[in-house]
Design a protein around this motif. Structure first.
Motif, mmCIF file in Angstrom:
data_model
loop_
_atom_site.group_PDB
_atom_site.id
_atom_site.type_symbol
_atom_site.label_atom_id
_atom_site.label_comp_id
_atom_site.label_asym_id
_atom_site.label_seq_id
_atom_site.Cartn_x
_atom_site.Cartn_y
_atom_site.Cartn_z
ATOM 1 N N HIS A 1 0.835 -1.212 0.000
ATOM 2 C CA HIS A 1 0.000 0.000 0.000
ATOM 3 C C HIS A 1 0.868 1.259 0.000
ATOM 4 C CE1 HIS A 1 -2.874 3.056 1.165
ATOM 5 N NE2 HIS A 1 -2.142 3.324 2.243
ATOM 6 N N GLN A 2 1.895 1.288 0.856
ATOM 7 C CA GLN A 2 2.735 2.476 0.930
ATOM 8 C C GLN A 2 3.496 2.687 -0.367
ATOM 9 O OE1 GLN A 2 2.493 4.491 3.743
ATOM 10 N NE2 GLN A 2 3.408 5.922 2.271
ATOM 11 N N ALA A 3 4.006 1.593 -0.947
ATOM 12 C CA ALA A 3 4.700 1.711 -2.232
ATOM 13 C C ALA A 3 3.760 2.235 -3.305
ATOM 14 C CB ALA A 3 5.265 0.350 -2.640
ATOM 15 N N ASN A 4 2.508 1.830 -3.246
ATOM 16 C CA ASN A 4 1.508 2.252 -4.215
ATOM 17 C C ASN A 4 1.292 3.759 -4.168
ATOM 18 O OD1 ASN A 4 -0.533 1.619 -6.182
ATOM 19 N ND2 ASN A 4 -2.088 1.854 -4.587
ATOM 20 N N ILE A 5 1.157 4.310 -2.963
ATOM 21 C CA ILE A 5 0.930 5.750 -2.822
ATOM 22 C C ILE A 5 2.219 6.528 -3.042
ATOM 23 C CG2 ILE A 5 0.070 7.562 -1.304
ATOM 24 C CD1 ILE A 5 -2.011 5.461 -2.316
ATOM 25 N N ASP A 6 3.333 6.017 -2.543
ATOM 26 C CA ASP A 6 4.620 6.705 -2.729
ATOM 27 C C ASP A 6 4.963 6.861 -4.207
ATOM 28 O OD1 ASP A 6 4.955 6.974 -0.026
ATOM 29 O OD2 ASP A 6 6.414 5.347 0.180
ATOM 30 N N TYR A 7 4.593 5.871 -5.003
ATOM 31 C CA TYR A 7 4.864 5.947 -6.441
ATOM 32 C C TYR A 7 4.203 7.190 -7.035
ATOM 33 C CZ TYR A 7 5.609 4.272 -11.236
ATOM 34 O OH TYR A 7 6.016 4.146 -12.548
ATOM 35 N N VAL A 8 2.968 7.454 -6.623
ATOM 36 C CA VAL A 8 2.238 8.606 -7.162
ATOM 37 C C VAL A 8 2.861 9.911 -6.658
ATOM 38 C CG1 VAL A 8 -0.032 9.605 -7.552
ATOM 39 C CG2 VAL A 8 0.169 7.175 -7.043
ATOM 40 N N VAL A 9 3.270 9.929 -5.405
ATOM 41 C CA VAL A 9 3.923 11.123 -4.859
ATOM 42 C C VAL A 9 5.143 11.480 -5.702
ATOM 43 C CG1 VAL A 9 5.186 12.068 -2.891
ATOM 44 C CG2 VAL A 9 3.082 10.745 -2.514
ATOM 45 N N LYS A 10 5.974 10.488 -5.971
ATOM 46 C CA LYS A 10 7.200 10.736 -6.739
ATOM 47 C C LYS A 10 6.884 11.083 -8.192
ATOM 48 C CE LYS A 10 9.930 7.617 -3.819
ATOM 49 N NZ LYS A 10 10.651 6.322 -3.752
ATOM 50 N N ALA A 11 5.934 10.372 -8.774
ATOM 51 C CA ALA A 11 5.603 10.614 -10.183
ATOM 52 C C ALA A 11 5.041 12.011 -10.396
ATOM 53 C CB ALA A 11 4.606 9.566 -10.669
ATOM 54 N N THR A 12 4.178 12.469 -9.506
ATOM 55 C CA THR A 12 3.569 13.788 -9.683
ATOM 56 C C THR A 12 4.541 14.912 -9.342
ATOM 57 O OG1 THR A 12 2.620 13.676 -7.443
ATOM 58 C CG2 THR A 12 1.235 12.949 -9.279
ATOM 59 N N ALA A 13 5.539 14.606 -8.532
ATOM 60 C CA ALA A 13 6.533 15.629 -8.195
ATOM 61 C C ALA A 13 7.546 15.820 -9.316
ATOM 62 C CB ALA A 13 7.264 15.252 -6.909
ATOM 63 N N SER A 14 7.699 14.826 -10.167
ATOM 64 C CA SER A 14 8.748 14.889 -11.191
ATOM 65 C C SER A 14 8.211 14.881 -12.618
ATOM 66 C CB SER A 14 9.703 13.708 -11.016
ATOM 67 O OG SER A 14 9.014 12.472 -11.161
ATOM 68 N N ARG A 15 6.891 14.976 -12.796
ATOM 69 C CA ARG A 15 6.357 14.920 -14.162
ATOM 70 C C ARG A 15 6.853 16.111 -14.980
ATOM 71 N NH1 ARG A 15 0.886 15.819 -11.414
ATOM 72 N NH2 ARG A 15 0.906 18.084 -11.110
ATOM 73 N N SER A 16 7.082 15.864 -16.245
ATOM 74 C CA SER A 16 7.564 16.908 -17.149
ATOM 75 C C SER A 16 6.389 17.688 -17.728
ATOM 76 C CB SER A 16 8.359 16.276 -18.292
ATOM 77 O OG SER A 16 7.507 15.511 -19.126
ATOM 78 N N ALA A 17 6.699 18.775 -18.402
ATOM 79 C CA ALA A 17 5.654 19.570 -19.042
ATOM 80 C C ALA A 17 4.950 18.763 -20.128
ATOM 81 C CB ALA A 17 6.259 20.850 -19.623
ATOM 82 N N VAL A 18 5.714 17.979 -20.852
ATOM 83 C CA VAL A 18 5.119 17.144 -21.902
ATOM 84 C C VAL A 18 4.175 16.119 -21.282
ATOM 85 C CG1 VAL A 18 5.626 15.408 -23.666
ATOM 86 C CG2 VAL A 18 7.030 17.476 -23.502
ATOM 87 N N GLN A 19 4.599 15.496 -20.190
ATOM 88 C CA GLN A 19 3.743 14.525 -19.512
ATOM 89 C C GLN A 19 2.482 15.178 -18.965
ATOM 90 O OE1 GLN A 19 6.723 13.094 -16.737
ATOM 91 N NE2 GLN A 19 6.905 11.136 -17.826
ATOM 92 N N ALA A 20 2.612 16.405 -18.495
ATOM 93 C CA ALA A 20 1.452 17.114 -17.959
ATOM 94 C C ALA A 20 0.411 17.358 -19.041
ATOM 95 C CB ALA A 20 1.892 18.431 -17.330
#
Length: 649
Positions: free
Chosen positions: A133-152
């Motif tokens: 569960h923690q890995a599941n939520i942590d993944y989103v935290v990291k992904a949304t903190a590092s998304r690029s403009a193109v990904q956005a």
């Protein structure tokens, strides 16, 4: 050394050379023909799982019906049952915001008291596996903190546009023709810039115009719509009652332009499973079924849209990969339904006729055009990138939670997903392909009893992963498409034997290790890698064997070529002569047939060059005919272990 009694020029069209040519076994020594590789017995058959089949019960994937409100009675909930090892919902009923009267002995459904907001003091369920569960939520935290403009931008478009419209850009060079023929439209052509008040809702038509209202492409649109029957993710959402990631952690950064899309009713807005992901996958599967020339690219686009949901902050990896599972199972159930056979065939025929007409191609050029894009205009143009991304998106890096070596099950009906991609295989063979290319066991949620979670369709499109018994491949070139030519890029293991029959061409490009040998009886079998033919013997009884590797094509056992309609084609592509040559670790026995030497990649030898064509521990016999493209004067030189060719003036 005795020269041939009559020397003739070797033209591109070929010339017959008697077995009395230079070197090799003398004419009074009888040539002993080895036996073909031993029979390895019946080919593998993958049994059906003994559990209730999703494809037989998809109609139970409903909400608001007391008969289908539990794990055991609802197919869409059951196929994702592995999530109960991660999260135990407050009630194991399809009851989030749902009520239903008692019927047929099933008790009434009463709306759950689940609040939808974790840690608000209201009992909402229990985390069973805290690490997952923690890995599941942590993944989103990291992904949304590092998304690029193109990904956005991509995440915004994939959220707001119709999913059917979005995934069609996986068609690459065919995208414009597809959208035009389908009459697909979208009203979202720009990205919202006002994060607090502006939210665009797509007023387009998503998959396009279906049925008789679209004479050119209506059957294709029908197929895309068809796979959505009984495919809703709502029953699973309202059973598992697992919150969106931004409700689990305030560190999840929802894409600002999508903040207005956040639901204000969390009790009916669970995250597991992702509706966007499931719809994108089943649409992509349907489009890949209709146009298998873009099979892996379309599958890649379907999973990409799922990842966009994570980058948007709207869903977690487990939400998304469960959408893949349910989306593939739903597509298969509808495609496998006997009632839909005629509709499937009509869609495939119409898709090709219409897209060929729109692109100025025909049956011989369509596949090449479909793969003609570059990264400048087709972000799925690179196979290696697609493969790596697809594999990553299958598991999102979760650590296995149980044994990784369990034998893969193959769900009933799953073979239909490869029906147009590998039309030359039987249903039984496609089931073996799915088993031998399946993901390892042990990943969270993915070990369902039927096997839907472990299917790797991208790998399955590249052929078998292992041979067991006699694997007989019959390809009919007159049927065109993949019946005429296909390439398997997987690394094939096992102790089975490959038997190639029929007029079509099969190309092998993996680092292969199967040990039972290979027998070619008709058509063409092409080696595109050094170890294309495993570790056993190669026996050419009929047809053409092609060496097209970037180095020498290495045969770990014996090579035998019989007389008559047999050809060895060597596609030489380097001055050293090693590229496209044949290296036999044991005995090469040539009982006649043809040797055809071609030159690839712009390579052309000059007068006086000596080309090494075949090396072996022992070389016996000679070819009846040798043809060399582009040269009128060459001399073959046979020795006890080597065949070379001297280029004349």
């Amino acid at each position: 050394m005795q020269k041939p009694s009559s020397r003739r020029n070797l033209l591109a069209l070929g010339i017959t050379l008697g077995l009395s040519a230079c070197g090799g076994a003398s004419s009074d020594e009888p040539l002993v023909i080895p036996a073909a590789p031993a029979d390895q017995g019946a080919a593998e058959v993958v049994p059906l799982p003994t559990v209730t089949a999703f494809v037989d019960t998809i109609a139970t994937n409903q909400r608001g019906d007391a008969r289908y409100a539990t794990l055991s009675t609802n197919a869409g909930v059951r196929v994702l049952g592995g999530f109960l090892d991660v999260w135990k919902p407050l009630t194991e009923i399809v009851d989030a915001g749902v009520s239903a009267p008692a019927v047929d002995g099933f008790p009434a459904v009463v709306p759950s008291t689940w609040s939808g907001v974790p840690n608000d003091g209201t009992p909402d369920g229990k985390v069973v596996n805290a690490a997952v569960h923690q890995a599941n939520i942590d993944y989103v935290v990291k992904a949304t903190a590092s998304r690029s403009a193109v990904q956005a931008v991509q995440a915004y478009l994939d959220d707001r546009r119709g999913k059917g419209y979005s995934v069609t850009d996986g068609m690459g060079p065919l995208t414009d023709a597809w959208r035009s023929a389908a009459q697909q439209v979208t009203s979202i052509t720009t990205v919202a810039s006002d994060a607090t008040s502006k939210l665009y809702n797509d007023t387009g038509n998503n998959t396009g115009v279906a049925g008789s209202a679209n004479e050119r492409f209506g059957s294709v649109v029908d197929l895309v719509n068809l796979v959505g029957n009984n495919a809703s993710t709502e029953p699973a959402k309202r059973f598992y009652k697992y919150a969106r990631p931004y409700r689990w952690s305030s560190s999840v950064q929802v894409l600002p332009t999508l903040v207005p899309a956040k639901s204000s009713t969390p009790t009916t807005d669970g995250g597991f499973t992702s509706g966007h992901s499931a719809e994108a996958v089943r649409d992509a599967v349907a489009m890949a079924y209709a146009v298998p020339e873009r099979f892996q690219e379309m599958l890649s686009r379907g999973l990409e849209l799922g990842e966009s949901r994570i980058l948007a902050g709207m869903h977690s990896p487990l939400d998304v990969l469960s959408g893949r599972i349910l989306g593939q199972a739903s597509a298969a159930a509808n495609l496998a339904d006997p009632a839909n056979m005629a509709r499937k065939a009509a869609a495939v025929t119409q898709a090709h006729a219409t897209l060929m007409a729109a692109t100025g191609t025909n049956a011989d050029t369509f596949a090449t055009f479909a793969q003609s894009g570059t990264l400048a205009d087709d972000r799925f143009a690179d196979y290696a990138t697609n493969k790596a991304n697809y594999l990553r998106r299958l598991t999102y890096g979760f650590t296995p939670v149980s044994a990784t070596n369990a034998i893969a099950a193959v769900p009933k009906g799953a073979e239909v997903l490869l029906e147009t991609r590998q039309p030359y295989l039987s249903d039984a063979q496609r089931r073996v392909v799915l088993k031998t290319t399946a993901l390892p066991s042990g990943y969270p949620v993915m070990d369902d009893a039927e096997g839907w979670g472990r299917i790797n369709l991208f790998a399955a499109a590249d052929g078998y992963g292992a041979f067991s018994g006699n694997v007989v491949i019959v390809m009919d070139a007159s049927k065109g498409g993949f019946n005429a030519a296909d390439r398997w890029r997987n690394d094939i293991s096992g102790n089975g034997k490959l038997v190639k029959q029929g007029t079509g061409t099969l190309k092998l490009a993996g680092a292969n290790t199967w040990s039972g040998g290979t027998e070619l009886t008709a058509g063409t079998l092409q080696g595109d890698s050094a170890s294309a033919f495993g570790t056993g013997d190669m026996y050419v009884r009929g047809g053409t064997l092609v060496a097209n590797a970037q180095t020498a094509l290495k045969l770990a056992g014996n090579y035998t070529q019989l007389s008559g309609s047999t050809t060895l084609e060597l596609d030489l592509g380097a001055a050293s002569g090693s590229q496209g040559s044949l290296a036999v670790a044991s005995t090469a026995t040539i009982a006649g047939g043809t040797l055809h030497v071609k030159f690839a990649n712009g390579y052309k030898p000059k007068a006086g060059d000596v080309l090494t064509l075949i090396t072996a521990a022992s070389l016996k016999g000679k070819f009846a005919t040798i043809t060399v493209d582009g040269f009128a004067n060459v001399t073959p030189n046979y020795s006890a272990a080597t065949l070379t060719l001297t280029i004349g003036s």
